[in-house]
Design an enzyme around this catalytic site. Sequence first.
Site, short mmCIF file in Angstrom:
data_model
loop_
_atom_site.label_atom_id
_atom_site.label_comp_id
_atom_site.label_asym_id
_atom_site.label_seq_id
_atom_site.Cartn_x
_atom_site.Cartn_y
_atom_site.Cartn_z
N PHE A 159 -6.81 -3.08 0.98
CA PHE A 159 -6.44 -2.92 2.28
C PHE A 159 -6.53 -1.34 2.53
O PHE A 159 -5.72 -0.68 1.88
CB PHE A 159 -5.35 -3.59 2.77
CG PHE A 159 -5.00 -3.20 4.19
CD1 PHE A 159 -5.49 -4.15 5.12
CD2 PHE A 159 -4.33 -2.35 4.84
CE1 PHE A 159 -5.37 -3.71 6.48
CE2 PHE A 159 -4.09 -1.83 6.23
CZ PHE A 159 -4.58 -2.75 7.02
N ASP A 244 -5.34 5.57 -2.62
CA ASP A 244 -4.92 5.38 -1.42
C ASP A 244 -3.31 5.03 -1.55
O ASP A 244 -2.95 3.88 -2.07
CB ASP A 244 -5.60 4.11 -0.64
CG ASP A 244 -4.88 4.06 0.80
OD1 ASP A 244 -3.82 4.50 1.04
OD2 ASP A 244 -5.73 3.06 1.51
N LYS A 273 2.06 6.37 6.76
CA LYS A 273 3.11 5.66 6.85
C LYS A 273 4.57 6.55 6.68
O LYS A 273 5.00 7.20 7.66
CB LYS A 273 3.21 4.20 5.91
CG LYS A 273 2.09 3.47 6.22
CD LYS A 273 2.20 2.17 5.56
CE LYS A 273 1.38 1.01 6.43
NZ LYS A 273 0.27 0.57 5.55
#
Length: 418
Positions: A159, A244, A273
């Site tokens: 993802f 990531d 985030k």
Amino acid sequence: MTTFADRTAATSTPPPAAPVATADFIALDEQWSTHNYHPLPVVIAGGEGATVTDVEGATYLDFLSGYSALNFGHRHPELVAAATEQLERVTLTSRAFHHDRFGPFCRELAELTGTEMVLPMNSGAEAVESAIKVARKWAHRVKGVPDGQARIVVASDNFHGRTTTIVSFSTDEDARADFGPFTPGFDVVPYGDADALAAAITDHTAAVLVEPVQGEAGVVVPPSGYLAEVRRLCDEAGALLIADEIQSGLCRTGTIFALEHEGVRADLYTLGKALGGGIVPVSAVVGRRDVLGVLRPGEHGSTFGGNPLACAVGSAVVRLLSTGEFAERATALGEHLHTRLAGLVGHGVGAVRGRGLWAGVDISPGGPTGRRASEALRERGVLCKETHGSTLRIAPPLVITEAELDRGIDAIEAVAGG
Ligand SMILES: *Cc1c(COP(=O)(O)O)cnc(C)c1O
């Protein structure tokens, strides 16, 4: 013909009574927003630390923390103070001009992460897109891959965000179907399989893009030694390793980067985030100067990327992370979480994975679905979200107390076992 006056008259009629109950707000969402999410039936109106309050006045433990965007909890006082102070000064300049928050933020983030250069963006997907662009340009200009032929190897069940290029290499049909034509140049190999990766790397490979822990896939930790092997294969092939760390980074697993658990460094890292402190979207690519340095004026950018408000909040996040307190909390509370969850295996729980204050909990076959378990947890005052099918994803804010954590785990025990 409708005139401007008609339209103003129409909009100046009294608005319908403001919705007061949960169902009224949900009805508004249903009618007026696209249906690209399926939220739990709770309407949040306030938050503090590890707790949120809904429009009815009920309080809940937040066991998701915005998929790690709220690592410091809701409205951490130091982050709110930094944002408020900046709101009183200047919030946006565009990158057409310099501003006094930009350089300090980039320097602090580079120093925290042990990297040499920072490319600030806003969303996580933009950071990943930026890393892909940089890796491709680096391959064409530095590695010597013929123009337009750079390839990037990615893992199955990844993802990395929702843009058309990123969903091009998703293996989740829901994320991909109907959104083609897709961007070429990506090779997908099974996550955790170093031999498959070795076989996929060619002279044209610019980079390997990988999550050190796959959050969305169900908090999947790769076999030990895998990430070190990915590093070795990248070195052997002269390819970049892009980690990531948008969800796994910034102390979720007890370290600044989840890669550190394997003693591995990446060439580029994507962050997002938690970097925005749960206040504003802040993302970045950080890494090697000889790689990020390939970008020249006009080749990449973002109107909001690196804006003064984002940088002020980002700097405050870096200050919080530098104290070591959150790393310690994630480590100690994570140990507690995993010890207790391990005790549930065989009692309604099939398997538990994760690292630090982060876990994927598979409900045993015959138990509630992930969705039903999330709903039952909400009824018990705990908010978390299922990932695929029967997996609960647990990622409480790092400010949570051990007593709060226990309360949430008790609820999981009751829901999975009963
Ligand atoms: C959330 C996430 C993204 C995308 O971030 P957005 O801010 O939602 O665009 C990318 N990669 C990983 C690992 C993520 O968890």
